[in-house]
Design a protein around this motif. Structure first.
Motif, PDB file in Angstrom:
ATOM      1  N   ASP A 144      -9.179   2.030   9.072  1.00 52.88           N
ATOM      2  CA  ASP A 144      -9.252   3.434   9.482  1.00 52.88           C
ATOM      3  C   ASP A 144     -10.719   3.865   9.498  1.00 52.88           C
ATOM      4  OD1 ASP A 144      -9.217   6.122   9.831  1.00 52.88           O
ATOM      5  OD2 ASP A 144      -8.031   6.594   8.047  1.00 52.88           O
ATOM      6  N   TRP A 145     -11.258   4.010  10.687  1.00 51.88           N
ATOM      7  CA  TRP A 145     -12.694   4.332  10.818  1.00 51.88           C
ATOM      8  C   TRP A 145     -13.018   5.763  10.396  1.00 51.88           C
ATOM      9  CZ3 TRP A 145     -17.031   1.674  13.360  1.00 51.88           C
ATOM     10  CH2 TRP A 145     -16.806   0.288  13.458  1.00 51.88           C
ATOM     11  N   ASN A 146     -11.971   6.577  10.212  1.00 57.43           N
ATOM     12  CA  ASN A 146     -12.253   7.920   9.693  1.00 57.43           C
ATOM     13  C   ASN A 146     -12.441   7.909   8.179  1.00 57.43           C
ATOM     14  OD1 ASN A 146     -12.321   9.826  11.879  1.00 57.43           O
ATOM     15  ND2 ASN A 146     -10.179   9.248  12.236  1.00 57.43           N
ATOM     16  N   ASP A 147     -12.010   6.833   7.539  1.00 56.32           N
ATOM     17  CA  ASP A 147     -12.211   6.718   6.092  1.00 56.32           C
ATOM     18  C   ASP A 147     -13.604   6.116   5.890  1.00 56.32           C
ATOM     19  OD1 ASP A 147     -12.318   6.033   3.452  1.00 56.32           O
ATOM     20  OD2 ASP A 147     -10.456   4.889   3.427  1.00 56.32           O
ATOM     21  N   ILE A 148     -14.601   7.003   5.765  1.00 56.98           N
ATOM     22  CA  ILE A 148     -15.979   6.526   5.868  1.00 56.98           C
ATOM     23  C   ILE A 148     -16.434   5.682   4.681  1.00 56.98           C
ATOM     24  CG2 ILE A 148     -16.882   8.251   7.472  1.00 56.98           C
ATOM     25  CD1 ILE A 148     -17.686   9.924   5.096  1.00 56.98           C
ATOM     26  N   LEU A 149     -15.704   5.734   3.570  1.00 56.71           N
ATOM     27  CA  LEU A 149     -16.147   4.945   2.423  1.00 56.71           C
ATOM     28  C   LEU A 149     -15.451   3.602   2.352  1.00 56.71           C
ATOM     29  CD1 LEU A 149     -16.387   7.574  -0.423  1.00 56.71           C
ATOM     30  CD2 LEU A 149     -18.262   6.363   0.669  1.00 56.71           C
ATOM     31  N   THR A 150     -14.138   3.611   2.508  1.00 58.27           N
ATOM     32  CA  THR A 150     -13.425   2.364   2.238  1.00 58.27           C
ATOM     33  C   THR A 150     -12.726   1.784   3.455  1.00 58.27           C
ATOM     34  OG1 THR A 150     -11.558   3.656   1.508  1.00 58.27           O
ATOM     35  CG2 THR A 150     -13.003   2.884  -0.195  1.00 58.27           C
ATOM     36  N   CYS A 151     -12.622   2.560   4.525  1.00 61.82           N
ATOM     37  CA  CYS A 151     -12.039   2.046   5.760  1.00 61.82           C
ATOM     38  C   CYS A 151     -10.616   1.514   5.523  1.00 61.82           C
ATOM     39  CB  CYS A 151     -12.939   0.931   6.294  1.00 61.82           C
ATOM     40  SG  CYS A 151     -12.862   0.688   8.039  1.00 61.82           S
ATOM     41  N   ARG A 152      -9.958   2.073   4.511  1.00 61.01           N
ATOM     42  CA  ARG A 152      -8.608   1.599   4.144  1.00 61.01           C
ATOM     43  C   ARG A 152      -7.611   1.780   5.272  1.00 61.01           C
ATOM     44  NH1 ARG A 152      -6.177   2.136  -1.581  1.00 61.01           N
ATOM     45  NH2 ARG A 152      -7.947   1.672  -2.872  1.00 61.01           N
ATOM     46  N   PRO A 153      -6.643   0.885   5.387  1.00 56.90           N
ATOM     47  CA  PRO A 153      -5.608   1.081   6.407  1.00 56.90           C
ATOM     48  C   PRO A 153      -4.643   2.177   5.968  1.00 56.90           C
ATOM     49  CG  PRO A 153      -5.143  -0.846   5.080  1.00 56.90           C
ATOM     50  CD  PRO A 153      -6.443  -0.312   4.576  1.00 56.90           C
ATOM     51  N   MET A 154      -3.695   2.501   6.825  1.00 63.48           N
ATOM     52  CA  MET A 154      -2.722   3.545   6.526  1.00 63.48           C
ATOM     53  C   MET A 154      -1.995   3.248   5.203  1.00 63.48           C
ATOM     54  SD  MET A 154      -0.072   4.797   9.369  1.00 63.48           S
ATOM     55  CE  MET A 154       1.097   3.499   9.034  1.00 63.48           C
ATOM     56  N   ALA A 155      -1.768   4.265   4.391  1.00 66.43           N
ATOM     57  CA  ALA A 155      -1.133   4.064   3.085  1.00 66.43           C
ATOM     58  C   ALA A 155       0.195   3.318   3.249  1.00 66.43           C
ATOM     59  CB  ALA A 155      -0.898   5.417   2.421  1.00 66.43           C
ATOM     60  N   GLY A 156       0.409   2.341   2.390  1.00 68.58           N
ATOM     61  CA  GLY A 156       1.676   1.611   2.391  1.00 68.58           C
ATOM     62  C   GLY A 156       1.754   0.484   3.407  1.00 68.58           C
ATOM     63  N   SER A 157       0.676   0.323   4.227  1.00 70.01           N
ATOM     64  CA  SER A 157       0.799  -0.681   5.307  1.00 70.01           C
ATOM     65  C   SER A 157       0.219  -2.044   4.925  1.00 70.01           C
ATOM     66  CB  SER A 157       0.099  -0.176   6.576  1.00 70.01           C
ATOM     67  OG  SER A 157      -1.301  -0.162   6.394  1.00 70.01           O
ATOM     68  N   CYS A 158      -0.434  -2.143   3.775  1.00 69.01           N
ATOM     69  CA  CYS A 158      -1.172  -3.392   3.542  1.00 69.01           C
ATOM     70  C   CYS A 158      -1.234  -3.810   2.068  1.00 69.01           C
ATOM     71  CB  CYS A 158      -2.588  -3.191   4.087  1.00 69.01           C
ATOM     72  SG  CYS A 158      -3.616  -4.628   3.931  1.00 69.01           S
ATOM     73  N   TYR A 159      -0.560  -4.885   1.757  1.00 68.06           N
ATOM     74  CA  TYR A 159      -0.614  -5.471   0.411  1.00 68.06           C
ATOM     75  C   TYR A 159      -0.747  -6.978   0.555  1.00 68.06           C
ATOM     76  CZ  TYR A 159       1.164  -0.922  -0.871  1.00 68.06           C
ATOM     77  OH  TYR A 159       1.298   0.420  -1.019  1.00 68.06           O
ATOM     78  N   LEU A 160      -1.119  -7.623  -0.542  1.00 72.00           N
ATOM     79  CA  LEU A 160      -1.152  -9.086  -0.540  1.00 72.00           C
ATOM     80  C   LEU A 160      -0.085  -9.576  -1.522  1.00 72.00           C
ATOM     81  CD1 LEU A 160      -5.021  -9.773  -0.736  1.00 72.00           C
ATOM     82  CD2 LEU A 160      -3.615  -9.340   1.294  1.00 72.00           C
ATOM     83  N   LYS A 161       0.821 -10.415  -1.000  1.00 68.66           N
ATOM     84  CA  LYS A 161       1.820 -11.053  -1.872  1.00 68.66           C
ATOM     85  C   LYS A 161       1.223 -12.401  -2.237  1.00 68.66           C
ATOM     86  CE  LYS A 161       6.665 -12.181  -1.717  1.00 68.66           C
ATOM     87  NZ  LYS A 161       7.664 -12.502  -0.738  1.00 68.66           N
ATOM     88  N   TYR A 162       0.989 -12.630  -3.509  1.00 70.92           N
ATOM     89  CA  TYR A 162       0.186 -13.807  -3.870  1.00 70.92           C
ATOM     90  C   TYR A 162       0.855 -14.632  -4.972  1.00 70.92           C
ATOM     91  CZ  TYR A 162      -1.011 -11.353  -8.127  1.00 70.92           C
ATOM     92  OH  TYR A 162      -0.914 -10.714  -9.330  1.00 70.92           O
ATOM     93  N   GLU A 163       0.333 -15.843  -5.097  1.00 68.82           N
ATOM     94  CA  GLU A 163       0.841 -16.763  -6.131  1.00 68.82           C
ATOM     95  C   GLU A 163      -0.304 -17.726  -6.445  1.00 68.82           C
ATOM     96  OE1 GLU A 163       5.065 -18.415  -5.989  1.00 68.82           O
ATOM     97  OE2 GLU A 163       3.850 -19.828  -4.849  1.00 68.82           O
ATOM     98  N   ARG A 164      -0.496 -18.017  -7.713  1.00 64.47           N
ATOM     99  CA  ARG A 164      -1.594 -18.928  -8.065  1.00 64.47           C
ATOM    100  C   ARG A 164      -1.339 -20.321  -7.489  1.00 64.47           C
ATOM    101  NH1 ARG A 164      -3.929 -16.723 -13.092  1.00 64.47           N
ATOM    102  NH2 ARG A 164      -4.124 -18.711 -14.106  1.00 64.47           N
ATOM    103  N   THR A 165      -2.389 -20.994  -7.049  1.00 65.16           N
ATOM    104  CA  THR A 165      -2.242 -22.386  -6.604  1.00 65.16           C
ATOM    105  C   THR A 165      -2.348 -23.310  -7.827  1.00 65.16           C
ATOM    106  OG1 THR A 165      -4.623 -22.596  -6.294  1.00 65.16           O
ATOM    107  CG2 THR A 165      -3.348 -21.913  -4.368  1.00 65.16           C
ATOM    108  N   ASP A 166      -2.338 -24.627  -7.565  1.00 65.83           N
ATOM    109  CA  ASP A 166      -2.449 -25.579  -8.681  1.00 65.83           C
ATOM    110  C   ASP A 166      -3.875 -25.659  -9.216  1.00 65.83           C
ATOM    111  OD1 ASP A 166       0.148 -26.116  -8.339  1.00 65.83           O
ATOM    112  OD2 ASP A 166      -0.172 -27.891  -7.053  1.00 65.83           O
ATOM    113  N   ASN A 167      -4.829 -25.092  -8.483  1.00 61.32           N
ATOM    114  CA  ASN A 167      -6.224 -25.146  -8.951  1.00 61.32           C
ATOM    115  C   ASN A 167      -6.407 -24.211 -10.139  1.00 61.32           C
ATOM    116  OD1 ASN A 167      -7.498 -26.816  -7.039  1.00 61.32           O
ATOM    117  ND2 ASN A 167      -7.543 -25.148  -5.533  1.00 61.32           N
ATOM    118  N   PRO A 168      -6.658 -24.712 -11.328  1.00 64.35           N
ATOM    119  CA  PRO A 168      -6.907 -23.777 -12.425  1.00 64.35           C
ATOM    120  C   PRO A 168      -8.189 -22.989 -12.126  1.00 64.35           C
ATOM    121  CG  PRO A 168      -7.308 -26.054 -13.135  1.00 64.35           C
ATOM    122  CD  PRO A 168      -6.811 -26.110 -11.724  1.00 64.35           C
ATOM    123  N   LEU A 169      -8.135 -21.666 -12.345  1.00 63.81           N
ATOM    124  CA  LEU A 169      -9.287 -20.821 -11.981  1.00 63.81           C
ATOM    125  C   LEU A 169     -10.515 -21.163 -12.814  1.00 63.81           C
ATOM    126  CD1 LEU A 169      -7.431 -17.395 -11.651  1.00 63.81           C
ATOM    127  CD2 LEU A 169      -8.385 -18.756  -9.779  1.00 63.81           C
TER     128      LEU A 169
END
Ligand code: HEM
Length: 504
Positions: free
Chosen positions: A479-504
């Motif tokens: 969102d180019w009107n969000d001049i600080l964070t450029c965040r997308p529309m609320a609720g439209s963007c999350y990351l569903k994640y899971e750790r890989t076998d690589n220990p951090l």
């Protein structure tokens, strides 16, 4: 407390301790002054450029809350490449087109710091305190920033940044759903504190969390009233003054503690102390650069990881690139974790042998950096497209004029890291700015982006989902009107994640 701290103390305390009647009277007077100013003529003379038809009062809200739409509609409504509008007593000239940006980025009379101070006002200007951050100290800040980005310093930062990533990413659940604009930003804020301030602050998780909150207050306190009328004791301004005061105290305490301990540490604070800088210069460096560095790097890192998540072909390419440079664990002995392995990759490899990451960063900056560059014309008058930009006027140039211009970047909203930057036009790519004020922290920012993205890409499998957990359709747009964070529309963007076998 020193004289500087007491300036801030005085400014914030005098408002808080005033009685309700006095506060009301002050606000009433301020409202009258505000009305008078709204109808007053701008200080700089007319520029001769086309003006917006609407009442100037409407410019204020639109410029601070929907800047992208406002500036674009100005060009559309006037039908001209240059138009002017007023923000209270300030005359502002908006430029577009190749001749506009050539004049903008080449001009020596356009002052970036005056422009940002008055139109952006991230840190309140307190005479004798933060005013110094914006004028006398700037060349010293640039010099020290250059020292910080020498090969030896960056090489030393690599393991420290990776260790910060490891610590924060390990604290997440091993699988789940996250908002990248919160969680990735947390990592960036931590690594920015590590790179630009003191190890004592960076090692103290609660202090870092406090600083993050305070910088958040500085951001949210950046309202039209607090920027355009910094003398008005509005709630936003008071909030910003308190936040500035507390950041100031945290930094000065870190300096004092370091000096009293007599212990030398290998960090940026030590570099500044060893260079003999006075305390105000050190405070200016840390407070100013945390603002310059953390938001832009945070926004870019969040979008970079999001875009990669939504483009499996690029994800495969970048992971292959990382696996190519990643040393494996020694066959004998315990397996090494990801951060330790990444830390053994030399700086030169990060900088010169990661073309896929480079393309991804370049395209992310094109699509998701809603920057409008701001300057003040300190004189003489300048001419753009036969239009005078008078001395004293503010001048703005929106990056969308290049980055979202279909003639320069066809289907401009499409994320396509294989595209080249526009070489035919002058200043055809502005990811790191251009001309006299090109980004001074670029080397550090690029390296940090690469390290953070590598830890996430190799440490986690993930996909982009919406709030229902399904792949978003359409893919979230910055969102180019969000001049600080450029965040997308609320609720439209999350990351569903899971750790890989690589220990951090
Ligand atoms: C991804 C992260 C970053 C991006 C995209 C970015 C982008 C930019 C851009 C576009 C400008 C020019 C602004 C204009 O012309 O109005 C700029 C200026 C600047 N940046 Fe960055 N920046 C980033 C990170 C950083 C970091 C980490 C630092 C400090 C460590 C930094 C320090 C500066 C400074 C000091 C200037 C002003 C240069 C001057 O005074 O002439 N930036 N940056």
């Amino acid at each position: 407390m020193c004289a500087i701290g007491s300036h801030l103390e005085h400014a914030t305390n005098s408002w808080s301790s005033a009685s309700g009647t006095v506060q009301l009277a002050l606000l009433f007077t301020a409202a009258w002054v505000l009305l008078a100013i709204c109808f007053a003529r701008p200080r700089a003379p007319e520029s001769g450029a086309a003006s917006l038809p609407q009442h100037p009062f409407f410019n204020i809200w639109q410029f601070y809350r929907r800047r992208f739409d406002f500036i674009n509609s100005g060009f559309r409504v006037t039908g001209k490449p240059v138009f002017q509008f007023s923000l209270l007593q300030h005359r502002v000239v908006a430029l577009s087109g190749e001749s506009g940006r050539t004049a903008f980025f080449n001009s020596k009379s356009l002052d970036l710091h005056e422009g940002f101070k008055v139109l952006l006002g991230a840190i309140p200007i307190v005479p004798g305190v933060t005013s110094d951050l914006h004028s006398q100290r700037i060349s010293l800040i640039h010099k020290r920033l250059a020292s910080l980005q020498r090969n030896e310093s960056l090489t030393q930062l690599i393991p420290a940044i990776l260790e910060d990533c490891r610590r924060i990413m390990s604290s997440w659940e091993s699988s789940g759903t996250m908002d990248p604009f919160d969680k990735i930003y947390d990592v960036v804020f931590q690594t920015t504190i590590r790179s630009l301030s003191s190890a004592d602050i960076a090692d103290d998780a609660s202090l870092v969390a406090r600083l993050k909150k305070l910088y958040g207050r500085l951001d949210s306190g950046t309202t039209p009233a607090s920027v355009l009328m910094p003398w008005l004791p509005s709630p936003a301004m008071i909030k910003k003054l308190w936040a500035t005061k507390e950041v100031y105290q945290i930094v000065t305490r870190a300096i004092k503690t370091r000096l009293e301990s007599g212990i030398s540490r290998n960090d940026t604070l030590q570099m500044l102390l060893d260079a003999g800088d006075d305390h105000m210069a050190i405070v200016g460096f840390i407070m100013g650069l945390l603002i310059a560095g953390s938001r832009s790097t945070g926004t870019t890192a969040s979008w970079l990881i999001t875009f990669i998540g939504g483009h499996p072909d690029w994800r495969t390419k970048v992971i292959a690139e990382l696996n190519d440079i990643l040393p494996s664990s020694p066959p004998l002995g315990p397996p090494r974790n990801l951060s330790t392995r990444l830390a053994t990759i030399p700086l030169e490899t990060w900088e010169s042998s990661t073309p896929v990451l480079d393309s991804l960063i370049r395209e992310t900056l094109r699509v998701a950096q809603p920057h409008t560059a701001m300057r003040k014309n300190t004189g003489p008058d300048m001419y753009v497209d036969n239009t005078v930009v008078p001395t004293g006027a503010f001048v703005v140039y929106p990056f969308s004029d290049v980055h979202l211009n279909p003639a320069m970047y066809p289907a401009p909203r499409k994320f396509d890291p294989s595209r080249k930057t526009d070489e035919k036009s002058a200043f055809g790519y502005l990811g790191w700015g251009a001309g006299n004020h090109i980004c001074q922290g670029q080397r550090l920012a690029r390296l940090s982006l690469k390290l953070i993205a590598s830890m996430f890409l190799l440490g986690f499998d993930y996909e982009v989902v919406d709030q229902t957990g399904k792949p978003p359709n359409p893919f979230p747009l910055p969102d180019w009107n969000d001049i600080l964070t450029c965040r997308p529309m609320a609720g439209s963007c999350y990351l569903k994640y899971e750790r890989t076998d690589n220990p951090l």
